[in-house]
Each structure stands twice: as C-alpha cells, then as structure tokens.
Design an enzyme around this catalytic site. Structure first.
Site, PDB file in Angstrom:
ATOM      1  CE  LYS A  78     -19.442  -5.869   4.943  1.00  0.00           C
ATOM      2  NZ  LYS A  78     -18.811  -6.455   3.769  1.00  0.00           N
ATOM      3  CD  GLU A 119      -1.849  -2.300   1.697  1.00  0.00           C
ATOM      4  OE1 GLU A 119      -0.667  -2.572   2.019  1.00  0.00           O
ATOM      5  OE2 GLU A 119      -2.801  -3.087   1.891  1.00  0.00           O
ATOM      6  CG  PHE A 139      -9.636  -8.782  12.126  1.00  0.00           C
ATOM      7  CD1 PHE A 139      -8.370  -9.189  12.532  1.00  0.00           C
ATOM      8  CD2 PHE A 139      -9.970  -8.882  10.787  1.00  0.00           C
ATOM      9  CE1 PHE A 139      -7.460  -9.688  11.614  1.00  0.00           C
ATOM     10  CE2 PHE A 139      -9.064  -9.383   9.866  1.00  0.00           C
ATOM     11  CZ  PHE A 139      -7.799  -9.785  10.277  1.00  0.00           C
ATOM     12  CD  GLN A 140      -7.416  -6.736   8.251  1.00  0.00           C
ATOM     13  OE1 GLN A 140      -8.314  -6.537   7.442  1.00  0.00           O
ATOM     14  NE2 GLN A 140      -6.268  -7.333   7.911  1.00  0.00           N
ATOM     15  CG  MET A 143      22.443  11.865   1.574  1.00  0.00           C
ATOM     16  SD  MET A 143      23.637  12.826   0.621  1.00  0.00           S
ATOM     17  CE  MET A 143      22.598  13.591  -0.600  1.00  0.00           C
TER      18      MET A 143
END
Lengths: 172, 573
Positions: free
Chosen positions: B164, B52, B114-115, B470
């Site tokens: 949802k 993502e 959950f999530q 760097m």
C-alpha cells in the site's frame, strides 16, 4: 542410469529478495538432488554468485541448467564440472572431551591434511580443540570421516563449496 | 523533469501506455486506492467477477481471444491466494496474464498482519516472474517488465505485489518505453543449421508425421503449418492444445493423439519413422509410457522454450525457435514428398476405427457436439475439464474461423465458464460457446452474475450426467464400478442404489434451468437428440447468457482411451 555423479555450477543471479528461495525451490520442486549451495555477492553489489553442487545424470543435469537459465533473475549459468577451477570449502570441527593422547592424534591428523592445503588448529582448551579447514569438499569429506572414526564427541559445521575458474589451466 | 506522482497514478498510466482496455478487478482493503484512480480514468473497462479464481480464468479467456495480456487486480491475503489455481493454469498453458496483488504496507510485512500473505513466495514455482515492489523508484521499470515478460518468448503469468505504501508514495512519473533485463533474453531467431538438419531428416522419412501442439496457436502459425504440411504432403496429428492448427476437414489431418486421441492418430505416431513435433512439451497425456512412445521414429522437436526440449522425450534434432519463425524458414525449402502409400495406410486406420458413438438410442455427446458445430460454425468454443472436454476435443471441428480454448496442462475444473466470459469480453463480435460438465460448472457457477451485469452473451452447454464423469469412468472401467465420491446427487458421492429405477433416484440439484432463470438468464433443458438444434438456435438468438442443459446417459464413456502410463498402442477402443 547414465553417469550419476557430482557436478558443479556457478550461477550469476540478481542480488534481490527471493532469488535464493527461487533457485533452491527449483531443486526441491523438481526432485533434483542438491548437494550444496553457497551464495555471496560479487564485485558488483547487485549481482550474487552461487556455487551449486548436484548429484545427477547427464540428462537431468542438462535439464537443471536449462531450468536455471529460464529464470528471469538468473543472469548466467556456468558449468564448472569439466573446467579447471579453484574450489574450497570452509569447515570447522570442534573435538570435545579428549585426552592428551587424543589431542596429540588430532594434531597429527591436521599435520597430514595440511599437505592438501589450508588446515590448522585455531582454538584449544583443556580437553577440547577447534580445527579450521579450507580444503576441497572431497578432502573435507575424508577429514570428517576420519574425525568421526577417531573421536567420540565432535561438532562439525561446513559452509559448502565455493569455486572460481582457474587462470592457469592445470589447477583443480 | 516531470512532476513526481503517486504510485497508483503511475500504475494507471502504465495500463494506458500498454493499451489495456479491460481490467478484471476484485476490490479489497489494499487495492482501493488503485481502484479509486481507475474510476477516474477513461478508456479502461473494469470487470467485477464474483471470485478471484474465476477472475484470473476470465483474464485467461480474454488473453487467448485477443492475443493481449489479461490484466488482473486483486487485494492482499485471500484475494491473492484465491488466484493461485488460475495462475497455475495460465503457467501450464502459457497464457499471458498479469496479476497485480495489493499488499499490506511494507512496515507491516512479516507481522502476520490482517490479510497479509507472502503471495510472491506462494506462487514462485508457477509464475514466469513474480516480485514485490519495494522501492517506489523502481515501480515504472517493474510494471514495464511485467508486460514485457508476460507477453514475449513463451508467454506466461506474471505477479506483481504492490504494498500500500508504494501505491501512495510519490516518485518518478516516467513509464519506460522499454526495459533491458540482463537475465531474460527470449529466443527471437532460429538456428538455421539445426533447422536444415531437421528438414533433411524430414525429407529422408518414408513415414513422416507432424505433431502440432499449442505452441502453434500461441505463435499464430496455423497458416504456415498448414501450408508446410501441404507443400510436403505430410499428415498432421495434433495435441488437444494444438487442435485446429490445421483445419480439421483438411485431407492431411489425422486427428488428436494421446490418451483419448484417435486410433489412426496414435497408430500413426506409433508407426512413423520421423516425428516432426512443434510447440508441444510431450506431456504424459500425449506420450503415455515414454519408453514406448514413437518407438520407430527419429524425433525433431521445435520449441521456443529450451527447457522443454529433451526433457520428457529425448529428441534427435532439437530446434529452439518460435513456431512461426521456424515454419516460415522451412517453407522456403519445402517441396513435395512421396507419401502416398503412407497416407493411404493412415486412411485405412481411420476407416478401421473411425471416431464415433452409437446412434441407435438416446442423445449422445457426439450429437451435442455436432449440433454445436452446426449452429455455431464460427467463433470460440471454451471447454471445462472432464469427459465433455474430451468429447469436445474429439467432435468439435475447428478451422480458421473457429477456435477452442481449454485447460490442457493443469486440467482445472471451473476454468470453462469464466474463461468463456473473458473470451466474449475480449472478442464481443464472435460467438462464444462454453462446453462444460455439471461438476465443473458448479465450481464457478457464481460467475453467472458477472455475465449478467457485464452483458456477456455466451451460450453455456452443460453436459449433465449427474456424475463427475471422468473419474466415474475410471471407476467404471478400472475399479469394478465401485462409484465413490463421484455421484453428484447422493451423500459421499456413492449412488444410493445403483439398481434403483430413475424415478427412485434422488432429485438432482441444482435445477440448472430454474437457477439460470433466477439470474434472468435463459435456461433450456434438452433430453432428446432431436431437440438439440432448436435449443442451441434459441440460445444463440437470445441476447445475453443462455444455459442449455443436456441430460445424457450416466454411463457414457470417452473412447478410445489409454490407461495412464500405458503405451499409446494399448488403446481401449
């Protein structure tokens, strides 16, 4: 630096979930010195108004106002620092475990502070009492300082300043 | 009155009405309903990335290539949290991306379901606007707001969290054609009085400089800026984000300023008496020590964002305006100034310390960048973050047919490769070259699968020095060469034995060529300067993703450089 002092902002915001967190988050994220922030609804139920007090210099204060203005949820930023306003802060002080003599002293303090506006004793017990004060933030600071000096056992709760622009221009 | 429809149907309708042709989407429990709806819709391409974070970088590349918002769809919880780095990147570089996150049904919010995460809360300080849709009736309006806010004024990321139940619930079918937001009024005009003041000040200057930032690109004002500089005879310096605001072979172009800017550019800013800055927020990489920045100059600052003005640098004439609007107006007044002596002075500085690397031995980054200039004269160069980015900023030459996208504000390693994929998806007719390092590449290398399946024809140039270069450069210059946590082929990132011969050094993994081949991509390794052009030409001809790995000397450093927080006059040359 230049002009470090207390300044006041009235902020009209959308009355929505998360807006208070967003405004408050700005002050912590950018290390602005927030003194107090109060919020409540206005005559429009979908708009809230905040009264914000910050300690800052001129440049930082300008930046704070601009940053607030960029927020989508902020409808209007008003700088109250130099305009005539009515400002009050609600404060409760519970004084505990006091003698009759100390109680009398507490009443005297209330009486003298009453010259500055609304302050009274609203509850009392055998060895305790509660003072309710709706004075300016600064006068409440002075009251707190005196109460702390005079009494050993006190609980103080303060609500933060609420302000509205004056109608007559001499008020402050 | 139209029939009520489900939230997911209104979502898809909104995308169609906004003309969205591509959505970068990663599935998950709480976006499956929307995906199912998208699957039934014609005309919207679904791109499936492999992570993502990369997904949002791809949307950023797409947005910059097309000028349209990059639209993202991810699921709740980890899907949402994975986007945060890239959202922040878009915030810092003002890129319009719209991230739609799935969310648990409202009844579960607050349960640590959950999530479930408070993604709106987590991203509050890095989005232009973010909200959870809590009322199906407001969905249409909020979707419209998302597109409006992301793309107008100073563009930026918007996050819309979709529980949802909102996706499934039926409600109004209307998608509004416009929204009125009382707290959001992007600046669409320019204060003529202020602009006049700015112009007068510029006219009065003896040693004027134009400093152009990324805002010039966002406004699409490159042509106006160039014409303004030409008509006034004023030299132009750019920030890394503003690079290409004026063609780089233009006689008035001095170069990039800032931490790794050109000697002549930084010196010109130091010595100028009026600095006309446009579309830059005076980031510390540009100014160095603020007290020493442009010490002799009166400063004009044109920016669309009020809060960018007088924030880092106190300016003498602020102008709140879109860069293009301001320049169009200024062009009405512009007339030639006598700046011959000043330009000659700058020219002397350029000759005194030109930008160049040694050519006596080995393959230098300059040669690689020049090879890219030659083989890919038009198109888009996308960089990652680190040494190679600064080398690209120094040696890739831009003009109106060649643009560069880079992560300037946040400096996000892992940006380059996915952003290049997104750019190519947005601009399939243009050549897209990604310039990246071996460190940054490994931060999002999983996206090669995306490039393969989405048939994305990009050339990826990995500048491999076996180090996180760097930071290693800092250790080399400021920390007595005590290399720790920076060597990419040793435990703890400390080289096994600095004195060991090359043969004794551990084998570098991955083998980028074999890795590329394992995906079915073209893999080429280049170790000698004379092979650069041929390798790049092969990569260009190859249909599909090509990985070209350039093995450069480990201790190559980016010069000039200014130590963080030091004045820009303290250049290490």
């Amino acid at each position: 630096m230049n002009n470090l002092k207390n300044r006041w902002i009235a902020l009209y915001v959308e009355n929505e979930v998360g807006v208070l967190a967003k405004v408050a988050g700005l002050f912590s994220a950018k290390s602005y010195n927030l003194q107090s922030l109060t919020v409540g609804t206005t005559e429009h139920e979908d708009i809230s108004r905040m009264t914000i007090c910050v300690t800052s210099d001129d440049i930082t204060f300008e930046q704070i106002k601009k940053q607030l203005n960029t927020m989508v949820e902020v409808i209007k930023v008003m700088d109250l620092t130099n305009v005539p306003i009515h400002m009050k802060e609600i404060l409760f002080a519970k004084i505990k475990r006091i003698t009759a003599e100390e109680k009398a002293e507490a009443f005297r303090i209330v009486e003298v502070f009453a010259a500055s506006g609304h302050i009274r004793t609203i509850d009392i017990g055998e060895d305790s009492m509660i003072i309710e004060s709706a004075l300016t933030e600064r006068r409440n600071n002075e009251l707190c300082a005196l109460l702390r000096k005079t009494f050993k056992h006190i609980d103080i709760v303060r609500g933060g300043a609420v302000a509205m622009e004056a109608i007559s221009t001499s008020c402050r | 009155m139209a029939m009520d429809i489900a939230g997911k149907k209104l979502f898809v309708k909104a995308l169609q009405e906004e003309g969205v042709d591509t959505i970068f989407a990663y599935p998950g429990g709480y976006v499956t309903d929307i995906l199912d709806e998208l699957q039934r819709t014609e005309g919207i391409r679904i791109v499936l990335p492999r992570h993502e974070q990369a997904l949002v970088h791809e949307a950023e590349g797409y947005a910059r290539a097309t000028g349209r918002p990059g639209v993202c769809l991810v699921t709740s919880g980890p899907g949402a949290t994975n986007t945060i780095t890239a959202i922040t990147d878009a915030h810092y570089d003002s890129i319009p991306v719209i991230v739609f996150t799935g969310q648990v049904p409202q009844g579960l919010i607050g349960n640590d379901a959950f999530q479930e995460v408070d993604i709106v809360g987590m991203t509050r300080s890095v989005v232009k606007y973010g909200v959870t849709v809590r009322d199906r009736k407001k969905l249409g309006q909020i979707l419209k707001m998302a597109f409006h806010i992301a793309t107008t004024g100073k563009p930026g990321p918007v996050l819309i969290d979709l529980p949802k139940d909102i996706q499934l619930k039926t409600g109004p079918a209307e998608y509004p054609s416009e929204v009125h937001i009382r707290g959001y009024k992007p600046n669409e005009s320019v204060h003529i009085g202020q602009l006049k003041k700015a112009y007068k000040l510029l006219r009065s200057a003896k040693r004027p400089i134009i400093l152009a930032g990324g805002g010039v690109h966002i406004a699409g004002a490159e042509e106006e800026l160039t014409r303004f500089a030409e008509e006034m005879h004023i030299p132009v310096v750019t920030t890394v984000m503003g690079k290409g605001s004026i063609p780089e072979d233009h006689p008035l172009y001095v170069g990039n300023s800032g931490m790794h800017g050109r000697y002549a550019a930084n010196t010109a800013v130091n010595e100028c008496d009026v600095l006309f800055s446009i579309g830059t927020r005076f980031n510390d990489r540009i100014t160095g020590d603020l007290n020493e920045f442009a010490p002799n100059a009166k400063i004009i600052h044109v920016d669309v964002d009020t809060s960018s003005i007088s924030r880092n640098v106190v300016v003498d004439v602020p102008v709140v305006s879109d860069a293009k609007l301001a320049l169009e107006k200024l062009l009405e007044w512009a007339s030639p100034k006598k700046t011959k002596n000043w330009r000659e002075q700058i020219h002397l500085w350029q000759e005194e310390h030109p930008l160049q690397m040694r050519r006596d031995r080995g393959m230098t980054p300059q040669m690689i960048m020049e090879g890219i200039n030659e083989v890919f004269p038009t198109g888009i160069v996308v960089t990652d973050v680190g040494q190679h980015q600064m080398w690209a900023a120094q040696y890739i030459t831009l003009n109106k047919d060649r643009r560069m996208f880079t992560s300037g504000g946040l400096g996000t390693m892992g940006f380059g490769f996915p952003a290049a994929i997104g750019a190519k998806i947005g601009a399939p007719d243009q050549d897209v070259v990604c310039v990246t390092g071996d460190g940054g590449m490994q931060m999002n290398m999983q996206e090669l699968a995306t490039a393969i399946y989405e048939d994305v024809d990009v050339t990826v140039c990995i500048i491999n020095n076996r180090y996180l270069g760097m930071v290693r450069q800092f250790q080399q210059v400021f920390y007595g060469k005590r290399y720790v946590d920076t060597c990419l082929c040793s435990p703890g990132g400390s080289p096994i034995d600095a004195k060991a011969s090359e043969a004794e050094q551990p084998v570098y993994v991955p083998d980028f060529v074999k890795w590329a081949e394992s995906y079915g991509a073209l893999g080429i390794r280049v170790e000698r300067g004379e092979d650069i052009i041929e390798a790049l030409s092969r990569a260009k001809e190859h249909k599909g993703a090509a990985i070209v790995e350039f093995m450069i000397a480990t201790e190559e450093i980016v010069l000039p450089m200014v130590k963080g927080g030091a004045p820009m006059s303290d250049m290490i040359l």
